[in-house]
Design a protein around this motif. Structure first.
Motif, PDB file in Angstrom:
ATOM      1  N   CYS A  16       0.819  -1.213   0.000  1.00  0.00           N
ATOM      2  CA  CYS A  16       0.000   0.000   0.000  1.00  0.00           C
ATOM      3  C   CYS A  16       0.857   1.268   0.000  1.00  0.00           C
ATOM      4  O   CYS A  16       0.363   2.341  -0.315  1.00  0.00           O
ATOM      5  N   GLY A  17       2.121   1.146   0.349  1.00  0.00           N
ATOM      6  CA  GLY A  17       2.990   2.302   0.398  1.00  0.00           C
ATOM      7  C   GLY A  17       2.698   3.179   1.607  1.00  0.00           C
ATOM      8  O   GLY A  17       1.833   2.900   2.423  1.00  0.00           O
ATOM      9  N   MET A  18       3.447   4.268   1.689  1.00  0.00           N
ATOM     10  CA  MET A  18       3.228   5.237   2.765  1.00  0.00           C
ATOM     11  C   MET A  18       2.028   6.114   2.452  1.00  0.00           C
ATOM     12  O   MET A  18       1.692   6.327   1.285  1.00  0.00           O
ATOM     13  N   LYS A  19       1.441   6.662   3.499  1.00  0.00           N
ATOM     14  CA  LYS A  19       0.433   7.700   3.320  1.00  0.00           C
ATOM     15  C   LYS A  19       1.162   9.039   3.362  1.00  0.00           C
ATOM     16  O   LYS A  19       1.827   9.368   4.345  1.00  0.00           O
ATOM     17  N   ILE A  20       1.047   9.783   2.269  1.00  0.00           N
ATOM     18  CA  ILE A  20       1.795  11.028   2.101  1.00  0.00           C
ATOM     19  C   ILE A  20       0.831  12.160   1.775  1.00  0.00           C
ATOM     20  O   ILE A  20      -0.024  12.025   0.898  1.00  0.00           O
ATOM     21  N   GLY A  21       0.973  13.264   2.492  1.00  0.00           N
ATOM     22  CA  GLY A  21       0.209  14.470   2.184  1.00  0.00           C
ATOM     23  C   GLY A  21       1.104  15.480   1.485  1.00  0.00           C
ATOM     24  O   GLY A  21       2.247  15.681   1.905  1.00  0.00           O
ATOM     25  N   ILE A  22       0.612  16.089   0.431  1.00  0.00           N
ATOM     26  CA  ILE A  22       1.357  17.111  -0.298  1.00  0.00           C
ATOM     27  C   ILE A  22       0.540  18.392  -0.296  1.00  0.00           C
ATOM     28  O   ILE A  22      -0.589  18.415  -0.797  1.00  0.00           O
ATOM     29  N   VAL A  43      -1.333   9.092  -1.835  1.00  0.00           N
ATOM     30  CA  VAL A  43      -1.065  10.528  -1.788  1.00  0.00           C
ATOM     31  C   VAL A  43      -2.363  11.320  -1.707  1.00  0.00           C
ATOM     32  O   VAL A  43      -3.287  11.112  -2.499  1.00  0.00           O
ATOM     33  N   ALA A  44      -2.410  12.240  -0.746  1.00  0.00           N
ATOM     34  CA  ALA A  44      -3.470  13.246  -0.673  1.00  0.00           C
ATOM     35  C   ALA A  44      -2.826  14.585  -1.007  1.00  0.00           C
ATOM     36  O   ALA A  44      -1.800  14.946  -0.421  1.00  0.00           O
ATOM     37  N   VAL A  45      -3.393  15.316  -1.954  1.00  0.00           N
ATOM     38  CA  VAL A  45      -2.779  16.565  -2.416  1.00  0.00           C
ATOM     39  C   VAL A  45      -3.756  17.718  -2.251  1.00  0.00           C
ATOM     40  O   VAL A  45      -4.959  17.571  -2.475  1.00  0.00           O
ATOM     41  N   ALA A  46      -3.214  18.868  -1.836  1.00  0.00           N
ATOM     42  CA  ALA A  46      -4.039  20.047  -1.581  1.00  0.00           C
ATOM     43  C   ALA A  46      -3.345  21.284  -2.118  1.00  0.00           C
ATOM     44  O   ALA A  46      -2.114  21.308  -2.270  1.00  0.00           O
ATOM     45  N   ASN A  47      -4.139  22.312  -2.383  1.00  0.00           N
ATOM     46  CA  ASN A  47      -3.569  23.622  -2.733  1.00  0.00           C
ATOM     47  C   ASN A  47      -4.462  24.711  -2.157  1.00  0.00           C
ATOM     48  O   ASN A  47      -5.423  24.444  -1.443  1.00  0.00           O
ATOM     49  N   SER A  48      -4.146  25.951  -2.476  1.00  0.00           N
ATOM     50  CA  SER A  48      -4.891  27.067  -1.901  1.00  0.00           C
ATOM     51  C   SER A  48      -6.227  27.303  -2.609  1.00  0.00           C
ATOM     52  O   SER A  48      -7.069  28.053  -2.107  1.00  0.00           O
ATOM     53  N   ARG A  49      -6.432  26.675  -3.754  1.00  0.00           N
ATOM     54  CA  ARG A  49      -7.649  26.930  -4.541  1.00  0.00           C
ATOM     55  C   ARG A  49      -8.752  25.898  -4.308  1.00  0.00           C
ATOM     56  O   ARG A  49      -9.839  26.029  -4.855  1.00  0.00           O
ATOM     57  N   GLY A  50      -8.456  24.864  -3.533  1.00  0.00           N
ATOM     58  CA  GLY A  50      -9.484  23.884  -3.217  1.00  0.00           C
ATOM     59  C   GLY A  50      -9.390  22.641  -4.079  1.00  0.00           C
ATOM     60  O   GLY A  50      -8.821  22.660  -5.177  1.00  0.00           O
ATOM     61  N   PRO A  51      -9.941  21.523  -3.581  1.00  0.00           N
ATOM     62  CA  PRO A  51      -9.787  20.237  -4.260  1.00  0.00           C
ATOM     63  C   PRO A  51     -10.361  20.192  -5.669  1.00  0.00           C
ATOM     64  O   PRO A  51      -9.867  19.445  -6.511  1.00  0.00           O
ATOM     65  N   ALA A  75      -1.284  10.887   7.619  1.00  0.00           N
ATOM     66  CA  ALA A  75      -0.054  10.883   6.818  1.00  0.00           C
ATOM     67  C   ALA A  75       1.162  10.563   7.665  1.00  0.00           C
ATOM     68  O   ALA A  75       1.307  11.045   8.792  1.00  0.00           O
ATOM     69  N   GLU A  76       2.043   9.753   7.105  1.00  0.00           N
ATOM     70  CA  GLU A  76       3.327   9.460   7.731  1.00  0.00           C
ATOM     71  C   GLU A  76       4.387  10.476   7.318  1.00  0.00           C
ATOM     72  O   GLU A  76       5.393  10.652   7.990  1.00  0.00           O
ATOM     73  N   LEU A  77       4.131  11.136   6.209  1.00  0.00           N
ATOM     74  CA  LEU A  77       5.044  12.160   5.703  1.00  0.00           C
ATOM     75  C   LEU A  77       4.208  13.241   5.022  1.00  0.00           C
ATOM     76  O   LEU A  77       3.269  12.924   4.284  1.00  0.00           O
ATOM     77  N   VAL A  78       4.531  14.499   5.310  1.00  0.00           N
ATOM     78  CA  VAL A  78       3.818  15.631   4.725  1.00  0.00           C
ATOM     79  C   VAL A  78       4.829  16.526   4.011  1.00  0.00           C
ATOM     80  O   VAL A  78       5.851  16.892   4.599  1.00  0.00           O
ATOM     81  N   VAL A  79       4.556  16.853   2.768  1.00  0.00           N
ATOM     82  CA  VAL A  79       5.415  17.743   1.990  1.00  0.00           C
ATOM     83  C   VAL A  79       4.764  19.120   1.927  1.00  0.00           C
ATOM     84  O   VAL A  79       3.631  19.248   1.452  1.00  0.00           O
ATOM     85  N   VAL A  80       5.461  20.127   2.419  1.00  0.00           N
ATOM     86  CA  VAL A  80       4.983  21.509   2.327  1.00  0.00           C
ATOM     87  C   VAL A  80       5.757  22.173   1.200  1.00  0.00           C
ATOM     88  O   VAL A  80       6.962  22.389   1.297  1.00  0.00           O
ATOM     89  N   THR A  81       5.076  22.456   0.118  1.00  0.00           N
ATOM     90  CA  THR A  81       5.728  22.984  -1.068  1.00  0.00           C
ATOM     91  C   THR A  81       4.925  24.157  -1.617  1.00  0.00           C
ATOM     92  O   THR A  81       4.304  24.080  -2.675  1.00  0.00           O
ATOM     93  N   VAL A  82       4.911  25.231  -0.820  1.00  0.00           N
ATOM     94  CA  VAL A  82       4.178  26.447  -1.164  1.00  0.00           C
ATOM     95  C   VAL A  82       5.166  27.617  -1.177  1.00  0.00           C
ATOM     96  O   VAL A  82       6.243  27.531  -0.575  1.00  0.00           O
ATOM     97  N   GLY A  97      -4.460  15.166  13.052  1.00  0.00           N
ATOM     98  CA  GLY A  97      -4.764  13.813  12.601  1.00  0.00           C
ATOM     99  C   GLY A  97      -3.643  13.114  11.872  1.00  0.00           C
ATOM    100  O   GLY A  97      -3.843  12.009  11.344  1.00  0.00           O
ATOM    101  N   ALA A  98      -2.454  13.719  11.810  1.00  0.00           N
ATOM    102  CA  ALA A  98      -1.325  13.048  11.162  1.00  0.00           C
ATOM    103  C   ALA A  98      -0.911  11.829  11.975  1.00  0.00           C
ATOM    104  O   ALA A  98      -1.172  11.739  13.179  1.00  0.00           O
ATOM    105  N   ALA A  99      -0.265  10.882  11.327  1.00  0.00           N
ATOM    106  CA  ALA A  99       0.177   9.665  12.006  1.00  0.00           C
ATOM    107  C   ALA A  99       1.236   9.986  13.059  1.00  0.00           C
ATOM    108  O   ALA A  99       2.006  10.941  12.899  1.00  0.00           O
ATOM    109  N   PRO A 100       1.308   9.208  14.126  1.00  0.00           N
ATOM    110  CA  PRO A 100       2.350   9.437  15.132  1.00  0.00           C
ATOM    111  C   PRO A 100       3.741   9.392  14.501  1.00  0.00           C
ATOM    112  O   PRO A 100       4.019   8.540  13.652  1.00  0.00           O
ATOM    113  N   GLY A 101       4.590  10.342  14.891  1.00  0.00           N
ATOM    114  CA  GLY A 101       5.959  10.363  14.383  1.00  0.00           C
ATOM    115  C   GLY A 101       6.090  10.827  12.942  1.00  0.00           C
ATOM    116  O   GLY A 101       7.130  10.592  12.313  1.00  0.00           O
TER     117      GLY A 101
END
Length: 229
Positions: A16-22, A43-51, A75-82, A97-101
């Protein structure tokens, strides 16, 4: 039916891979979404304009388009790319609600022409330290000097003569190792560039910024960096 054995559960998690938020779907965020979903990560992906504005990317990749407040959930890993100027406007409950650690990757750069003059950064505070202070969580600095298209075009197998290396900075050893392992999975080598206090060595204007090279050259470029303030 008997419950799955631990080995079977581990295999399921790996498949299933990691759960990653971008958070941010520009050039880097969009191409990370493409590559990470292709590698089997959730992967869950978000931006400032909405889903709704991410429907095309979601359809292309299989990622889930969400609101920024939902990107880090589980998410086990979150990428902040703004853009750096947008960091103070990120939701206060960004990591609810992010995963522990969980680990946070910061891909950001300070560009005064775009972001306006920020006094702390002008005084020499590394941009990733400034970002940490605003989001309230330690970060691992990576991808900030990477050409977005290289994420698609330049992955190479481990040991390949033309495999590129990316610098990675961070204070949390476990988080840094998780990010380095993911970058290696993406098809790039990594060089440990130190803690966040040292992350200025990979900021814009330094020898390593934008450098397309292997581990020896990236290591040398980091050592050659000189503070600008």
């Amino acid at each position: 039916m008997s419950p799955a054995a631990p080995a079977q559960q581990d295999q399921h998690n790996e498949e299933c891979g990691m759960k990653i938020g971008i958070i941010g779907a520009g050039n880097i965020g969009g191409n990370l979404t493409r590559r990470l979903t292709a590698l089997g990560h959730q992967v869950a992906v978000a931006n400032s304009r909405g889903p709704q504005s991410l429907a095309e990317l979601a359809a292309e990749t299989g990622a889930t388009a969400v609101a920024a407040t939902e990107a880090a959930r589980d998410a086990e890993l979150v990428v902040v790319t703004v853009p750096l100027k947008a960091v103070p406007q990120l939701p206060a409950d960004l990591f609810a609600g992010a995963a522990p650690g969980f680990a946070v990757v910061d891909t950001g750069n300070y560009y005064p022409d775009r972001d306006g003059r920020i006094a702390e950064l002008e005084a020499g505070v590394p941009s990733s330290r400034w970002t940490e202070q605003h989001i309230g969580h330690p970060v691992v600095k990576a991808f900030n000097g990477t050409y977005a298209q290289d994420l698609i075009d330049r992955p190479r197998p481990a040991g390949a003569a033309d495999r590129l290396a990316l610098p990675v900075a961070g204070d949390d050893a476990a988080a840094k190792q998780r990010v380095r392992a993911l970058i290696e999975e993406l098809g790039f080598d990594t060089v440990d560039s130190g803690g966040i206090a040292d992350s200025w060595r990979q900021q814009p204007g330094t020898p390593v910024y934008g450098l397309r090279a292997g581990t020896p050259e990236v290591t040398e470029a980091l050592a050659e960096a000189v503070p600008t303030s």
